[in-house]
Design an enzyme around this catalytic site. Structure first.
Site, PDB file in Angstrom:
ATOM      1  N   LYS A  54       0.840  -1.223  -0.162  1.00 40.25           N
ATOM      2  CA  LYS A  54      -0.046   0.100  -0.105  1.00 40.25           C
ATOM      3  C   LYS A  54       0.871   1.358  -0.016  1.00 40.25           C
ATOM      4  CE  LYS A  54      -3.999  -2.326   2.006  1.00 40.25           C
ATOM      5  NZ  LYS A  54      -4.440  -2.861   3.457  1.00 40.25           N
ATOM      6  N   GLN A  98      -5.483  -1.802   9.152  1.00 44.63           N
ATOM      7  CA  GLN A  98      -5.077  -3.243   8.589  1.00 44.63           C
ATOM      8  C   GLN A  98      -5.839  -4.286   9.218  1.00 44.63           C
ATOM      9  OE1 GLN A  98      -3.366  -3.490   5.523  1.00 44.63           O
ATOM     10  NE2 GLN A  98      -4.004  -5.491   5.792  1.00 44.63           N
ATOM     11  N   ASP A 121     -11.823   2.370   3.473  1.00 40.68           N
ATOM     12  CA  ASP A 121     -12.106   1.037   3.242  1.00 40.68           C
ATOM     13  C   ASP A 121     -13.553   0.921   2.902  1.00 40.68           C
ATOM     14  OD1 ASP A 121      -9.952  -0.756   2.842  1.00 40.68           O
ATOM     15  OD2 ASP A 121      -9.485  -0.903   5.016  1.00 40.68           O
TER      16      ASP A 121
END
Ligand code: NAD
Length: 287
Positions: A54, A98, A121
């Protein structure tokens, strides 16, 4: 029938180049550079790789990334405090935790602490709720990446019988909502589903995300079905395979995503896309 292979790496690169150009233009026009914060708790080896990827992807397109690493012994209070700091940090536009978090934490409670405007997200109940009500804003990355793949290959999906195998919060459920919004008749299967093959043989489009190597055999599927394989499984010999057996599905499907090189590169691209979306829609102009 031999399937057309959907090249996620190629499409991801195309989208990333567009994002890079837009960010370059922003900077030229005196607009701020997008910033993404990643909160990584613990030491999960796969997560470490994902976080690193990422960071690299952000750098490639001109997004500033801040990785906040917290030890496994951190308290929930400290994680929430970290999120709140990022919520009020004007240089940060997207925040992600995460996943998976170490088991002792209440993942849903922690995810809810991210401002819905910085929910890169797309897992916040506000954003999932909007998708549910046919008005999506920030959309979960893997399903969004899959919708972009289908669009790029001009695959018409309105009216298709879509089967989603796997009902997780991060892939299966938002995927079902995306396909419903796109006009599919959707069925979602999970580990308690009985007679899965009855659903499989009726499906025109299958998205599989269960984490079981080569689970879906090509002999089950309808001839000409579209197979989207989300699974990432590492075999003992080190090979990475999906949840669908590639060779047998390739001989019966009309389209298929390979693993690696299919859905994976699109997921990280959606993250970049969502970070830019947040800047353009929440911070460049007032809502
Ligand atoms: P998860 O473990 O949270 O959920 C798995 C789901 O599969 C559950 O709903 C479970 O009920 C269902 N399931 C398990 N066995 C089943 C069976 N035999 N039949 C039908 N359903 C069954 O998993 P997840 O986080 O959604 O991830 C699934 C897979 O996708 C993993 O391999 C993961 O690594 C991969 N993944 C890939 C990407 C990507 O970008 N390509 C992104 C996220 C997850």
């Amino acid at each position: 029938m031999i399937a057309k292979i959907i090249n996620g790496t190629k499409i991801a690169l195309k989208i990333q180049n567009k994002i890079k150009k837009k960010i370059h233009k922003r900077k030229k026009n005196g607009l701020f550079q997008p910033g993404l914060a990643v909160v990584f708790v613990g030491n999960n080896i796969s997560s470490k790789i994902y976080v690193k990827n990422k960071k690299i992807a952000c750098k490639k397109v001109g997004i500033i990334s801040k990785i906040c690493r917290l030890s496994i012994s951190v308290t929930e209070k400290k994680i929430i405090h970290t999120i709140k700091n990022f919520n009020s940090d004007p240089t940060i536009h997207g925040i992600l935790i995460q996943l998976p978090l170490p088991k002792k934490f209440d993942t849903q409670k922690i995810l809810r602490k991210i401002s819905y405007k910085k929910d890169v997200d797309g897992f916040h109940p506000f954003n999932i709720g909007l998708l549910c009500q046919r008005n999506p804003r920030l959309r979960a990355c893997t399903p969004l990446g899959i919708m972009n793949l289908l669009k790029s290959y001009q695959i018409k999906i309105k009216g298709l019988n879509a089967l989603i195998i796997g009902a997780s919060n991060i892939v299966g459920r938002p995927m079902m909502l995306e396909l419903l919004l796109a006009g599919c008749t959707t069925t979602i299967a999970h580990k308690f589903t009985k007679n899965l093959n009855q659903y499989v043989k009726n499906a025109d489009l299958i998205v599989i995300a269960i984490g079981k190597p080569n689970f879906l055999h090509g002999k089950w599927i309808k001839k000409g079905a579209i197979i989207i394989d989300v699974g990432i499984n590492r075999l003992k010999n080190g090979q990475i395979v999906g949840d669908a057996d590639f060779n047998s599905n390739y001989l019966r499907a009309s389209y298929i995503t390979p693993v690696p090189g299919g859905v994976g590169p699109m997921t990280v691209t959606s993250l970049l896309q969502n970070t830019l979306y947040i800047c353009e829609n929440y911070y460049d102009k007032k809502f």
